[in-house]
Design a protein around this motif. Structure first.
Motif, mmCIF file in Angstrom:
data_model
loop_
_atom_site.group_PDB
_atom_site.id
_atom_site.type_symbol
_atom_site.label_atom_id
_atom_site.label_comp_id
_atom_site.label_asym_id
_atom_site.label_seq_id
_atom_site.Cartn_x
_atom_site.Cartn_y
_atom_site.Cartn_z
ATOM 1 N N GLN A 1 0.826 -1.202 0.000
ATOM 2 C CA GLN A 1 0.000 0.000 0.000
ATOM 3 C C GLN A 1 0.862 1.255 0.000
ATOM 4 N N VAL A 2 1.956 1.204 0.731
ATOM 5 C CA VAL A 2 2.899 2.331 0.723
ATOM 6 C C VAL A 2 3.448 2.532 -0.689
ATOM 7 N N LEU A 3 3.844 1.447 -1.336
ATOM 8 C CA LEU A 3 4.361 1.519 -2.703
ATOM 9 C C LEU A 3 3.316 2.093 -3.651
ATOM 10 N N GLN A 4 2.083 1.636 -3.548
ATOM 11 C CA GLN A 4 1.018 2.160 -4.404
ATOM 12 C C GLN A 4 0.808 3.654 -4.170
ATOM 13 N N ASP A 5 0.895 4.075 -2.911
ATOM 14 C CA ASP A 5 0.747 5.497 -2.595
ATOM 15 C C ASP A 5 1.877 6.313 -3.211
ATOM 16 N N PRO B 1 13.579 5.646 -6.759
ATOM 17 C CA PRO B 1 13.704 4.189 -6.701
ATOM 18 C C PRO B 1 13.189 3.615 -5.390
ATOM 19 N N VAL B 2 12.483 2.490 -5.482
ATOM 20 C CA VAL B 2 11.994 1.766 -4.309
ATOM 21 C C VAL B 2 12.506 0.333 -4.397
ATOM 22 N N LEU B 3 13.260 -0.079 -3.382
ATOM 23 C CA LEU B 3 13.753 -1.455 -3.302
ATOM 24 C C LEU B 3 13.039 -2.143 -2.150
ATOM 25 N N ILE B 4 12.331 -3.213 -2.451
ATOM 26 C CA ILE B 4 11.618 -3.974 -1.428
ATOM 27 C C ILE B 4 12.577 -4.946 -0.758
ATOM 28 N N LEU B 5 12.587 -4.935 0.588
ATOM 29 C CA LEU B 5 13.347 -5.893 1.391
ATOM 30 C C LEU B 5 12.344 -6.661 2.236
ATOM 31 N N THR B 6 12.138 -7.936 1.953
ATOM 32 C CA THR B 6 11.030 -8.644 2.588
ATOM 33 C C THR B 6 11.317 -10.131 2.743
ATOM 34 N N ALA B 7 10.603 -10.748 3.680
ATOM 35 C CA ALA B 7 10.659 -12.206 3.830
ATOM 36 C C ALA B 7 9.640 -12.912 2.941
ATOM 37 N N ARG B 8 8.753 -12.149 2.280
ATOM 38 C CA ARG B 8 7.749 -12.760 1.405
ATOM 39 C C ARG B 8 8.419 -13.211 0.111
ATOM 40 N N ASP B 9 8.621 -14.531 0.006
ATOM 41 C CA ASP B 9 9.350 -15.044 -1.147
ATOM 42 C C ASP B 9 8.464 -15.757 -2.156
ATOM 43 N N ASP B 10 7.130 -15.672 -1.990
ATOM 44 C CA ASP B 10 6.244 -16.323 -2.958
ATOM 45 C C ASP B 10 6.164 -15.491 -4.235
ATOM 46 N N ILE B 11 5.887 -16.148 -5.338
ATOM 47 C CA ILE B 11 5.899 -15.495 -6.644
ATOM 48 C C ILE B 11 4.817 -14.431 -6.752
ATOM 49 N N ARG C 1 6.108 -11.251 -5.184
ATOM 50 C CA ARG C 1 7.148 -10.653 -6.042
ATOM 51 C C ARG C 1 6.517 -9.924 -7.223
ATOM 52 N N LEU C 2 5.565 -10.581 -7.865
ATOM 53 C CA LEU C 2 4.922 -9.953 -9.029
ATOM 54 C C LEU C 2 4.153 -8.700 -8.621
ATOM 55 N N GLN C 3 3.460 -8.753 -7.480
ATOM 56 C CA GLN C 3 2.728 -7.582 -7.012
ATOM 57 C C GLN C 3 3.676 -6.411 -6.759
ATOM 58 N N GLY C 4 4.802 -6.715 -6.122
ATOM 59 C CA GLY C 4 5.758 -5.656 -5.838
ATOM 60 C C GLY C 4 6.320 -5.022 -7.092
ATOM 61 N N LEU C 5 6.764 -5.846 -8.019
ATOM 62 C CA LEU C 5 7.362 -5.319 -9.251
ATOM 63 C C LEU C 5 6.322 -4.660 -10.145
ATOM 64 N N ASP C 6 5.136 -5.254 -10.239
ATOM 65 C CA ASP C 6 4.086 -4.678 -11.084
ATOM 66 C C ASP C 6 3.541 -3.369 -10.525
ATOM 67 N N ASN C 7 3.667 -3.166 -9.217
ATOM 68 C CA ASN C 7 3.179 -1.932 -8.607
ATOM 69 C C ASN C 7 4.249 -0.844 -8.551
ATOM 70 N N ASP D 1 11.480 -1.115 -7.936
ATOM 71 C CA ASP D 1 12.625 -1.218 -8.851
ATOM 72 C C ASP D 1 13.439 -2.473 -8.607
ATOM 73 N N ASP D 2 13.300 -3.063 -7.430
ATOM 74 C CA ASP D 2 13.998 -4.309 -7.132
ATOM 75 C C ASP D 2 13.269 -4.998 -5.986
ATOM 76 N N TYR D 3 13.495 -6.289 -5.843
ATOM 77 C CA TYR D 3 12.801 -7.103 -4.838
ATOM 78 C C TYR D 3 13.830 -8.043 -4.242
#
Length: 224
Positions: free
Chosen positions: A61-65, A74-84, A87-93, A96-98
């Protein structure tokens, strides 16, 4: 370069903040999504390191905002969520990196440099304006005419990096203070002048130009 770190885990946050500061970055650290959004509305940053599992407002939600307000930093996501799906939600929203936790900070730093190169339209590691070359990986500057590699202090590097990212653009005293000083660090009234003087002493008086009453700049390649 000023980075906003958004991370609610104290141990990870302290480690990342310390590594960024050791690497010459100015860092502000917030621990929840709502504060991150409010902070980005009040203060310009060069990049965001963003956790996803945050209190009050999820990282996605922060990224979408960020992107809905037209911010292109640039926004680089640092997360424990490793499901595909994540990842797709982060990059598609608009991320710049995951990067998946646990991670090595050396890799995070390399990815920050890579993202900043892409943002600046450069395929090479160094910043070059025809007079100076600055290497963000080693924190050394070099004059073309002498070829000597010159080590810089943390704040000298922060100022020169800010100027070299925008050659030909005048940066005011407050612009440079924003790049050099994080929250709670109050600069003395002549601190920027002193740092500019130190850089000119190391790199030559013509390396940084003063526009009296306005600010400082480094020249573009075409102006040399």
């Amino acid at each position: 370069m000023r980075i906003l770190l958004v991370e609610d885990d104290n141990m990870i946050g302290r480690a990342v903040e310390g590594s960024l500061k050791d690497s010459r970055y100015t860092v502000d650290w917030v621990r929840d999504g709502k504060t991150a959004v409010d902070t980005l509305a009040a203060q310009p940053y060069d990049a965001v390191l963003l956790d996803l599992g945050l209190p009050y407002k999820d990282g996605l939600q922060v990224l979408q905002d960020i992107r809905s307000r037209g911010l292109t930093l640039p926004v680089l996501i640092l997360t424990a969520r490793d499901d595909i799906t994540s990842r797709l939600q982060g990059l598609d929203n608009g991320a710049d990196d995951y990067i998946i936790k646990p991670f090595e900070m050396s890799e995070v730093l390399a990815r920050i440099r890579a993202v900043m190169r892409r943002t600046g339209g450069s395929a090479v590691n160094t910043l070059d304006n025809g007079v100076l070359t600055l290497d963000p990986a080693t924190y050394y500057a070099k004059r073309h005419d002498s070829g000597e590699n010159v080590p810089l202090s943390n704040r000298e590097f922060a100022i020169l990096h800010a100027l070299m990212l925008h050659p030909g653009t005048i940066l005011s005293r407050s612009d440079l203070e924003d790049k050099v000083y994080a929250w709670g660090e109050e600069p003395e009234s002549n601190a920027i002048d002193y740092l500019i003087h130190a850089l000119r002493k190391k790199l030559g008086h013509d390396s940084i130009k003063n526009v009296r009453g306005v600010g400082w700049l480094v020249s573009k390649k075409s102006e040399n």
